[in-house]
Design an enzyme around this catalytic site. Structure first.
Site, short mmCIF file in Angstrom:
data_model
loop_
_atom_site.label_atom_id
_atom_site.label_comp_id
_atom_site.label_asym_id
_atom_site.label_seq_id
_atom_site.Cartn_x
_atom_site.Cartn_y
_atom_site.Cartn_z
N GLY A 281 0.84 -1.19 0.00
CA GLY A 281 0.00 0.00 0.00
C GLY A 281 0.88 1.24 0.00
O GLY A 281 1.14 1.86 -1.04
N TYR A 322 0.15 8.41 15.43
CA TYR A 322 1.38 7.64 15.64
C TYR A 322 2.58 8.52 15.96
O TYR A 322 3.71 8.03 15.91
CB TYR A 322 1.78 6.85 14.38
CG TYR A 322 0.72 6.21 13.56
CD1 TYR A 322 -0.08 5.20 14.09
CD2 TYR A 322 0.55 6.57 12.22
CE1 TYR A 322 -1.02 4.57 13.30
CE2 TYR A 322 -0.39 5.93 11.43
CZ TYR A 322 -1.18 4.94 11.98
OH TYR A 322 -2.10 4.32 11.18
N CYS A 349 -9.91 21.87 17.67
CA CYS A 349 -9.91 22.05 19.13
C CYS A 349 -9.44 20.80 19.85
O CYS A 349 -10.21 20.13 20.54
CB CYS A 349 -11.30 22.46 19.59
SG CYS A 349 -11.89 23.87 18.67
N GLU A 350 -8.18 20.43 19.65
CA GLU A 350 -7.55 19.29 20.30
C GLU A 350 -6.07 19.62 20.36
O GLU A 350 -5.50 20.05 19.36
CB GLU A 350 -7.65 18.01 19.45
CG GLU A 350 -9.02 17.53 19.08
CD GLU A 350 -9.59 16.56 20.10
OE1 GLU A 350 -8.85 16.08 20.97
OE2 GLU A 350 -10.81 16.32 20.02
N TYR A 377 -2.41 6.90 3.53
CA TYR A 377 -3.03 7.06 4.85
C TYR A 377 -3.21 8.53 5.22
O TYR A 377 -3.04 8.91 6.38
CB TYR A 377 -2.21 6.30 5.91
CG TYR A 377 -2.05 4.84 5.55
CD1 TYR A 377 -3.15 3.99 5.60
CD2 TYR A 377 -0.83 4.33 5.10
CE1 TYR A 377 -3.03 2.65 5.22
CE2 TYR A 377 -0.70 2.99 4.73
CZ TYR A 377 -1.81 2.16 4.79
OH TYR A 377 -1.69 0.85 4.42
C1 LIG Z 1 -2.88 -2.27 5.38
C2 LIG Z 1 -2.64 -3.59 4.78
C3 LIG Z 1 -1.78 -3.72 3.68
C4 LIG Z 1 -0.98 -2.55 3.12
O1 LIG Z 1 0.02 -2.21 4.04
P1 LIG Z 1 1.18 -1.15 3.67
O2 LIG Z 1 1.99 -1.07 4.91
O3 LIG Z 1 0.51 0.12 3.34
O4 LIG Z 1 1.95 -1.71 2.53
C5 LIG Z 1 -1.65 -4.96 3.10
N1 LIG Z 1 -2.31 -6.04 3.58
C6 LIG Z 1 -3.13 -5.95 4.65
C7 LIG Z 1 -3.83 -7.16 5.12
C8 LIG Z 1 -3.33 -4.73 5.28
O5 LIG Z 1 -4.14 -4.65 6.34
#
Ligand SMILES: *Cc1c(COP(=O)(O)O)cnc(C)c1O
Length: 423
Positions: A281, A322, A349-350, A377
């Site tokens: 991702g 995080y 407001c945090e 994200y």
């Molecule tokens: C979030 C997720 C991903 C992608 O993760 P990245 O760290 O963004 O590469 C892949 N597989 C599962 C099951 C996830 O929950």
């Protein structure tokens, strides 16, 4: 040098590819997510290189950034998709995804989501518990189809990442403990409505070392061997996502640096026949986007200097969630303003509403700032907290900008709400 070659200074002005960022701010207002099409393609190309000549399916972990235009781009490049909800399934299909290249992850799949995925005909369900296996088998039976199944195994490896994005340890809610997996595979084999085809894991996110992947691979291969001895033959091994990116000075692994050693192990141990699936991702989109924001006010207190900007934790939650680091680059750096150490904060407001802390910058009210590495994200975790419309998203392609999501209008935010009709 910024963290991404598609967002660089030209003649002292920060650009997205060939467009100066102030032009985009004028045209679309701020806050604004700006993505680079070239950066998306380059990130994909690194995976394409790594998988060339190998039996690997790359399923984009679309929760990182699920804008339809981004999905469409990856679909055209040949990606499959890793989805975690029925909503993501609908988006992926809308963007033109081939169902047979979709894998469905997540601990809490609801009946309607399972039905939708069976109707679409996805490649595989990544099942995370005995109860889910039972539900999936029942629904597939009702529908008169066979559900393709992989079990998500928790290999109990430490990915050395932030606790909130570490998912491969015993204490996490994810997956099935590796010792418990064989019994569950045997359970799965009992259901005629299930077709057991694979094993998967996903050990965390923003992973910067190879060791946790190889540890997980080793444990999964041992499991596959053990299952084969008992007559359960798997076709694929899904290593999940998790490759990290450079937010400031990290040295992330490239897809080749991940896959070369993986294939060395596979070949050495005689697993050349297995299909490998990856679910990246962040590493496909993270550095393909920035969050463009304008300074509303500078505020100097006895102990701190604040730059109060028009973006906030609702637009980019990672720092609040995080304590994540994002580089901050002024769009038009100038040297006449005094240099101070600023906290870059939003109007929400945090006290947790900050985007960056302790940055040495020369700023003036009205300046534009680029919050870097906001392709993953960021929008996908955005909310409307404080009744703030979610910002627009723009995809830059050379000298052209495409609006790929309009800024929400105020009336959109409460359009589905209902006043009481009693007095
Ligand atoms: C979030 C997720 C991903 C992608 O993760 P990245 O760290 O963004 O590469 C892949 N597989 C599962 C099951 C996830 O929950």
């Amino acid at each position: 040098m910024t963290v991404s070659p598609q967002f660089e200074y030209k003649n002292g002005i920060l650009h997205a590819e060939d467009i100066p960022l102030y032009e985009l701010a004028e045209r679309y207002a701020t806050p604004l997510y700006v993505y680079s099409r070239q950066a998306l393609r380059q990130a994909w190309e690194r995976y394409a290189q790594a998988i060339m000549g190998r039996n690997v399916l790359v399923c984009y972990g679309m929760k990182a950034n699920s804008n339809l235009a981004v999905l469409q781009e990856f679909q055209r490049l040949g990606a499959g998709f890793d989805i975690v909800s029925g909503g993501e399934l609908a988006r992926a299909l809308k963007a033109g995804a081939q169902p047979e290249l979709i894998v469905f992850s997540g601990v809490g799949k609801q009946a309607w989501e399972i039905r939708a995925a069976l109707t679409a005909g996805i490649k595989c369900f990544n099942v995370e518990s005995s109860a889910e296996l039972e539900r999936l088998a029942d629904i597939a039976h009702e529908m008169g189809v066979r559900a393709p199944v992989s079990l998500r195994v928790n290999p109990d490896v430490d990915a050395h990442t932030h606790p909130y994005i570490s998912t491969g340890l015993k204490e996490n809610k994810f997956g099935i403990a590796i010792e418990a997996a064989p019994a569950l595979y045997h359970q799965a084999m009992q259901y005629p409505s299930l077709e057991v085809i694979g094993v998967d894991c996903h050990i965390g996110s923003q992973i910067l070392e190879i060791a946790p992947y190889l540890d997980a691979l080793d444990k999964l291969l041992t499991l596959i061997t053990h299952l084969a001895e008992q007559g359960i033959v798997l076709k694929h091994l899904d290593l999940g996502g998790g490759l990290g990116i450079r937010y400031t000075d990290e040295t992330p692994l490239t897809p080749s640096e991940l896959l070369d050693p993986v294939f060395e192990v596979l070949n050495a141990r005689g697993f050349g026949h297995l299909q490998i699936i990856l679910e990246p991702g962040r590493s496909l989109v993270g550095n393909a986007g920035i969050l463009l924001t304008r300074i509303e006010y500078l505020k100097h207190t006895e102990v701190r200097d604040f730059a109060i900007v028009d973006a906030a934790m609702n637009d980019l939650m990672r720092p609040a969630l995080y304590e994540a680091w994002h580089d901050v680059e002024p769009v038009e750096p100038h040297h006449n303003a005094p240099t101070r150490t600023y906290d870059i904060v939003g109007p929400i407001c945090e006290s947790g509403d900050w985007l960056a802390r302790g940055r040495t910058l020369a700023l003036e009210q009205g300046d534009l700032l680029a919050i870097m590495s906001a392709g993953a994200y960021a929008f996908s975790m955005a909310s409307q907290y404080n009744t703030r419309p979610r910002a627009a998203e723009v995809l830059v392609d050379g000298a052209r900008a495409h609006l790929i999501r309009s800024r929400e209008r105020l009336q959109d935010l409460y359009a589905s709400e209902h006043l009481l009709d009693t007095v």
